[in-house]
Design an enzyme around this catalytic site. Structure first.
Site, PDB file in Angstrom:
ATOM      1  N   GLY A   1      -3.776  -2.242  -1.258  1.00  0.00           N
ATOM      2  CA  GLY A   1      -3.040  -2.091  -2.460  1.00  0.00           C
ATOM      3  C   GLY A   1      -3.019   0.057  -2.269  1.00  0.00           C
TER       4      GLY A   1
ATOM      5  N   CYS B   1      -9.661  -2.209   2.816  1.00  0.00           N
ATOM      6  CA  CYS B   1      -7.954  -0.670   2.667  1.00  0.00           C
ATOM      7  C   CYS B   1      -8.758  -0.297   0.877  1.00  0.00           C
ATOM      8  CB  CYS B   1      -6.900  -1.061   2.825  1.00  0.00           C
ATOM      9  SG  CYS B   1      -5.792   0.021   2.539  1.00  0.00           S
ATOM     10  N   LEU B   2      -7.947  -0.530   0.187  1.00  0.00           N
ATOM     11  CA  LEU B   2      -8.047  -0.414  -1.385  1.00  0.00           C
ATOM     12  C   LEU B   2      -9.205  -1.274  -1.716  1.00  0.00           C
ATOM     13  CD1 LEU B   2      -7.323   1.098  -3.596  1.00  0.00           C
ATOM     14  CD2 LEU B   2      -5.861  -0.727  -4.724  1.00  0.00           C
TER      15      LEU B   2
ATOM     16  N   HIS C   1      -7.419  -1.917   8.946  1.00  0.00           N
ATOM     17  CA  HIS C   1      -5.834  -3.062   8.678  1.00  0.00           C
ATOM     18  C   HIS C   1      -6.227  -4.176   9.866  1.00  0.00           C
ATOM     19  CE1 HIS C   1      -4.051  -2.242   4.996  1.00  0.00           C
ATOM     20  NE2 HIS C   1      -3.985  -0.746   5.143  1.00  0.00           N
TER      21      HIS C   1
ATOM     22  N   GLY D   1      -1.875   3.319  -4.838  1.00  0.00           N
ATOM     23  CA  GLY D   1      -2.357   4.196  -5.048  1.00  0.00           C
ATOM     24  C   GLY D   1      -3.897   4.489  -5.115  1.00  0.00           C
TER      25      GLY D   1
ATOM     26  N   ASN E   1      -3.620   2.160   6.664  1.00  0.00           N
ATOM     27  CA  ASN E   1      -3.075   3.127   5.791  1.00  0.00           C
ATOM     28  C   ASN E   1      -3.043   3.895   4.448  1.00  0.00           C
ATOM     29  OD1 ASN E   1       0.009   3.849   3.888  1.00  0.00           O
ATOM     30  ND2 ASN E   1      -0.029   1.722   4.110  1.00  0.00           N
TER      31      ASN E   1
ATOM     32  N   SER F   1       0.390  -1.463   0.346  1.00  0.00           N
ATOM     33  CA  SER F   1       0.023  -0.114   0.299  1.00  0.00           C
ATOM     34  C   SER F   1       0.724   1.298   0.184  1.00  0.00           C
ATOM     35  CB  SER F   1      -0.352   0.089   1.390  1.00  0.00           C
ATOM     36  OG  SER F   1      -1.178  -1.433   1.181  1.00  0.00           O
TER      37      SER F   1
ATOM     38  N   GLU G   1      -5.912  -7.678  10.464  1.00  0.00           N
ATOM     39  CA  GLU G   1      -4.531  -8.457  10.265  1.00  0.00           C
ATOM     40  C   GLU G   1      -3.464  -7.782  11.060  1.00  0.00           C
ATOM     41  OE1 GLU G   1      -3.429  -6.064   8.049  1.00  0.00           O
ATOM     42  OE2 GLU G   1      -5.242  -6.544   7.652  1.00  0.00           O
TER      43      GLU G   1
ATOM     44  N   GLN H   1     -12.592   0.458  -0.751  1.00  0.00           N
ATOM     45  CA  GLN H   1     -12.755   1.939  -1.473  1.00  0.00           C
ATOM     46  C   GLN H   1     -13.206   1.834  -2.781  1.00  0.00           C
ATOM     47  OE1 GLN H   1      -8.541   3.399  -1.661  1.00  0.00           O
ATOM     48  NE2 GLN H   1      -8.775   3.700   0.185  1.00  0.00           N
TER      49      GLN H   1
END
Length: 386
Positions: free
Chosen positions: A246, A276-277, A360, A248, A318, A53, A362, A280
């Protein structure tokens, strides 16, 4: 504006606004250009540097004791560091930990990552918070010779993360199986040999510990590249689908991922879980929008409230983009919010086992506050089969 430290500087960090920091270089020599963020975690610098990420970013560590636990292959989240560089207050100390197999400095050198020490990270962090994550150029030159104007120009010319698809750069080249479970004393990592659910995990930059958590929840995991089609996903006859973290801009990555997820949701009633990504991109597939944050969330001390229960979890985060909660369509509800700034941290489809979180689970800073999310995924798959 120039900061100087002694002895002679061997590294230079140049911001796009012309601010220049000089310090001590370590790790690889050379230069790199990226977005600068800060991370407030007190531990886990190796996991942070190897988290996909962080592609396209240089990480400023606000905690000064970086390097004191060394490096061990067991803590890599992917094969090599992905973050472009590292900024720290103090030069790394020698490792003092029974698990360490290598010093941080030699690891950075071997893996081609540039770092700078001797920096006023408090001042740098304030600048990031007030002005937003800047574009920067970082150079390590043992001779101490720097073309500052050229470095500032490189920082200004860098296009930034908005509109940048980085998932394609960090995803796996081909599919693979995963059966390693979470680390536990005294056996370390063990294998899942009694899986109950078949899961296809889409790799937008997946961390290894996420895959371990899926395996520990009873999942037989097959990992597919980010560009996998709905047909390729469903060919594995999964009981559930996982969307990974991930780097970007999710809107850029979503050009191929969003249509695939829409197709899965339209054609099946499979449980879907994103982090996370993946969170989104799922939101985009459901009709919501994402926005670029001022300086993002990066750390292991972020309080998140689950709306349904009122429970507060201490989480690791993150991300520099976020789901715009105001854009959530009918039939999609917000499940988690950040207690730092009220930003969205989770969604779910009403009446369907489709959900995702921004944080996250994990990473375990709680240490087990959010593991229930993996168990919830397994329960959803079991309920569908029942």
């Amino acid at each position: 504006m120039v900061d100087t430290v002694s002895p002679k500087p061997t590294a230079c960090l140049a911001l796009a606004d012309g601010t220049v920091f000089y310090g001590h270089g370590f790790g690889a020599t050379g230069r790199c250009v990226a977005e600068l963020c800060f991370n407030t975690a007190m531990t886990g610098y190796q996991e942070i540097m190897t988290d996909p990420s962080y592609a396209g970013q240089i990480v400023t560590f606000t905690f000064p004791h970086i390097g004191n636990t060394g490096v061990t292959p067991e803590d890599d989240e992917t094969a090599d560091p992905v973050a472009a560089g590292m900024v720290v207050k103090w030069d790394p100390t020698l490792a003092s930990n029974w698990r360490a197999t290598e010093e941080l400095q030699s690891w950075l050198t071997r893996t081609g990552r540039i770092a700078i020490g001797g920096i006023d990270t408090r001042r740098l962090t304030r600048a990031i918070r007030q002005q937003g994550a800047p574009h920067v150029a970082l150079q390590h030159n043992p001779d101490g010779i720097f073309d500052v104007e050229a470095l500032v120009a490189e920082a200004r010319a860098w296009p930034g993360l908005e509109g940048m698809d980085l998932a394609k750069d960090v995803t796996c080249a081909q599919s693979y199986r995963w059966d390693e479970m979470r680390w536990a004393w005294p056996d370390g990592y063990t294998r899942q040999n009694a899986a109950k659910h078949k899961v296809v995990a889409i790799d937008y930059g997946a961390k290894r510990n996420i895959l371990r958590c899926l395996a520990s929840a009873g999942c037989d995991v097959t990992v597919l590249p980010a560009s996998a089609s709905a047909e390729e996903v469903l060919a594995h006859a999964p009981d559930g689908i996982f969307l990974s973290n991930g780097p970007g801009d999710p809107a850029a990555t979503g050009t191929y991922a969003v249509p695939m997820i829409k197709e899965i949701l339209d054609q099946t009633d499979l449980p879907v879980f994103g982090i996370c990504l993946g969170h989104q991109i799922l939101a985009l597939a459901l009709g919501a929008k994402t926005i670029k944050m001022n300086h993002g969330h990066h750390g292991a001390n972020h309080p998140v409230k689950e709306n349904g229960t009122g429970k507060v979890e201490i989480t690791s985060m993150n991300h520099g983009f976020a789901v715009d909660a105001q854009s959530l369509p009918e039939g999609v509800e917000e499940t988690h919010v950040s207690l730092f700034d009220g930003s969205n941290c989770g969604i779910r489809m009403v009446g369907r086992p489709v959900y995702s979180v921004q944080h996250h689970p994990e990473a375990s800073p709680g240490p087990q506050d959010s593991f229930y999310l993996f168990e919830r995924f397994a329960e959803a798959m079991a309920a569908r089969k029942a």
